[in-house]
Design a protein around this motif. Structure first.
Motif, PDB file in Angstrom:
ATOM      1  N   GLU A   8       0.849  -1.191   0.000  1.00 45.24           N
ATOM      2  CA  GLU A   8       0.000   0.000   0.000  1.00 45.24           C
ATOM      3  C   GLU A   8       0.889   1.247   0.000  1.00 45.24           C
ATOM      4  O   GLU A   8       1.856   1.323   0.760  1.00 45.24           O
ATOM      5  N   LEU A   9       0.536   2.225  -0.803  1.00 48.52           N
ATOM      6  CA  LEU A   9       1.307   3.463  -0.842  1.00 48.52           C
ATOM      7  C   LEU A   9       1.285   4.168   0.508  1.00 48.52           C
ATOM      8  O   LEU A   9       2.268   4.806   0.892  1.00 48.52           O
ATOM      9  N   ALA A  10       0.184   4.025   1.246  1.00 44.96           N
ATOM     10  CA  ALA A  10       0.082   4.680   2.552  1.00 44.96           C
ATOM     11  C   ALA A  10       1.068   4.101   3.563  1.00 44.96           C
ATOM     12  O   ALA A  10       1.413   4.751   4.553  1.00 44.96           O
ATOM     13  N   LYS A  11       1.527   2.868   3.317  1.00 41.87           N
ATOM     14  CA  LYS A  11       2.438   2.201   4.249  1.00 41.87           C
ATOM     15  C   LYS A  11       3.892   2.246   3.785  1.00 41.87           C
ATOM     16  O   LYS A  11       4.804   2.138   4.597  1.00 41.87           O
ATOM     17  N   SER A  12       4.090   2.383   2.481  1.00 42.45           N
ATOM     18  CA  SER A  12       5.444   2.347   1.935  1.00 42.45           C
ATOM     19  C   SER A  12       5.421   2.874   0.497  1.00 42.45           C
ATOM     20  O   SER A  12       4.432   2.689  -0.216  1.00 42.45           O
ATOM     21  N   PRO A  13       6.516   3.517   0.056  1.00 42.00           N
ATOM     22  CA  PRO A  13       6.574   3.984  -1.341  1.00 42.00           C
ATOM     23  C   PRO A  13       6.958   2.881  -2.324  1.00 42.00           C
ATOM     24  O   PRO A  13       7.178   3.155  -3.501  1.00 42.00           O
ATOM     25  N   TRP A  14       7.042   1.633  -1.844  1.00 41.77           N
ATOM     26  CA  TRP A  14       7.537   0.539  -2.686  1.00 41.77           C
ATOM     27  C   TRP A  14       6.828   0.446  -4.028  1.00 41.77           C
ATOM     28  O   TRP A  14       7.470   0.231  -5.074  1.00 41.77           O
ATOM     29  N   VAL A  15       5.513   0.616  -4.029  1.00 40.68           N
ATOM     30  CA  VAL A  15       4.743   0.415  -5.259  1.00 40.68           C
ATOM     31  C   VAL A  15       5.124   1.422  -6.347  1.00 40.68           C
ATOM     32  O   VAL A  15       4.889   1.180  -7.536  1.00 40.68           O
ATOM     33  N   THR A  16       5.748   2.535  -5.965  1.00 47.07           N
ATOM     34  CA  THR A  16       6.161   3.528  -6.968  1.00 47.07           C
ATOM     35  C   THR A  16       7.383   3.061  -7.752  1.00 47.07           C
ATOM     36  O   THR A  16       7.761   3.707  -8.738  1.00 47.07           O
ATOM     37  N   GLU A  17       8.013   1.964  -7.331  1.00 48.40           N
ATOM     38  CA  GLU A  17       9.158   1.435  -8.089  1.00 48.40           C
ATOM     39  C   GLU A  17       8.770   1.018  -9.506  1.00 48.40           C
ATOM     40  O   GLU A  17       9.625   0.919 -10.389  1.00 48.40           O
ATOM     41  N   PHE A  18       7.482   0.770  -9.724  1.00 50.29           N
ATOM     42  CA  PHE A  18       7.038   0.363 -11.063  1.00 50.29           C
ATOM     43  C   PHE A  18       7.023   1.527 -12.046  1.00 50.29           C
ATOM     44  O   PHE A  18       7.024   1.302 -13.267  1.00 50.29           O
ATOM     45  N   ASN A  19       6.988   2.754 -11.544  1.00 50.85           N
ATOM     46  CA  ASN A  19       6.897   3.928 -12.423  1.00 50.85           C
ATOM     47  C   ASN A  19       8.032   3.928 -13.453  1.00 50.85           C
ATOM     48  O   ASN A  19       9.191   3.680 -13.115  1.00 50.85           O
ATOM     49  N   GLN A  20       7.670   4.207 -14.691  1.00 48.24           N
ATOM     50  CA  GLN A  20       8.604   4.333 -15.819  1.00 48.24           C
ATOM     51  C   GLN A  20       9.152   2.992 -16.315  1.00 48.24           C
ATOM     52  O   GLN A  20      10.004   2.970 -17.208  1.00 48.24           O
ATOM     53  N   HIS A  21       8.679   1.911 -15.767  1.00 46.84           N
ATOM     54  CA  HIS A  21       9.094   0.609 -16.291  1.00 46.84           C
ATOM     55  C   HIS A  21       8.174   0.182 -17.436  1.00 46.84           C
ATOM     56  O   HIS A  21       7.005   0.575 -17.494  1.00 46.84           O
ATOM     57  N   SER A  22       8.709  -0.629 -18.314  1.00 48.24           N
ATOM     58  CA  SER A  22       7.935  -1.155 -19.436  1.00 48.24           C
ATOM     59  C   SER A  22       8.475  -2.533 -19.781  1.00 48.24           C
ATOM     60  O   SER A  22       9.527  -2.956 -19.269  1.00 48.24           O
ATOM     61  N   LEU A  23       7.781  -3.238 -20.659  1.00 44.38           N
ATOM     62  CA  LEU A  23       8.281  -4.537 -21.111  1.00 44.38           C
ATOM     63  C   LEU A  23       9.587  -4.368 -21.872  1.00 44.38           C
ATOM     64  O   LEU A  23      10.455  -5.245 -21.831  1.00 44.38           O
TER      65      LEU A  23
END
Length: 206
Positions: free
Chosen positions: A140-155
């Motif tokens: 969860e973004l409210a608990k950790s910024p971890w999920v933002t690591e996906f930003n700007q990634h692509s196949l």
């Protein structure tokens, strides 16, 4: 005398059965009425929550259509995904949103992935989960910024979709690898589903 007592007993049983049936019927009616009354409120809340997450996975990009009103379903690797098209005021496609699920440590994790027309992730957010508080809930973004690591990634620019413990690109949590591994796998497969959908049904973009 015995026959009279037996008749009274039968009448009593019939009365009790009828009363019980009436009570059950009334209870069922009340449940139906409550469900009919609360359904629009629940749907409205779900829509509000989903739209709030939509703004986040699109990184604040504006849109002119009701994004979640229409979806395209696609199955890949025995998983089901829904793909939504984001339009601007001129009717051109600016982004896509993929909704999917993945099994985590404690149950199903539901998520949204925002992707621009170049196939680059603009945001990932968790809709719901039942992961362990203090460990797995860091998705969860409210608990950790971890999920933002996906930003700007692509196949195209991310050949190693996995957590670092497995030789991949993304961090895991201390004491909890299964949950981030599940989310990474889910997002990766969602991106593959979008790519497959784009090949089968090309979308025009301004």
């Amino acid at each position: 005398m015995m026959q009279l007592a037996l008749d009274k007993w039968k009448e009593s049983i019939g009365y009790q059965s009828g009363l019980l049936a009436a009570i059950c019927g009334l209870a069922a009616l009340i449940l139906v009425l409550v469900e009919l009354w609360t359904r629009p409120l629940i749907n409205q809340r779900i829509e509000e929550d989903q739209n709030a997450l939509l703004d986040e996975v699109l990184a604040g990009a504006t849109y002119a259509n009701k994004v979640f009103a229409k979806s395209e379903a696609i199955d890949i690797q025995q998983r089901h995904y829904e793909i939504f098209t984001v339009k601007n005021g001129q009717g051109g496609t600016t982004h896509f949103v993929v909704r999917g699920t993945e099994e985590g440590f404690s149950g199903t994790i539901s998520f949204l992935v925002g992707v621009d027309t170049e196939g680059v992730i603009t945001g990932v957010r968790i809709i719901s989960h039942s992961e362990t508080p203090g460990l797995g809930d860091k998705i969860e973004l409210a608990k950790s910024p971890w999920v933002t690591e996906f930003n700007q990634h692509s196949l195209a620019n991310t050949p190693l979709w996995g957590v670092k413990k497995d030789g991949g690109t993304f961090d895991q949590f201390t004491g909890a690898t299964i949950t981030p591994r599940a989310v990474v796998n889910g997002v990766h497969t969602a991106m593959q589903a979008l790519a497959k959908n784009m090949e089968e049904q090309p979308h025009d973009a301004n």
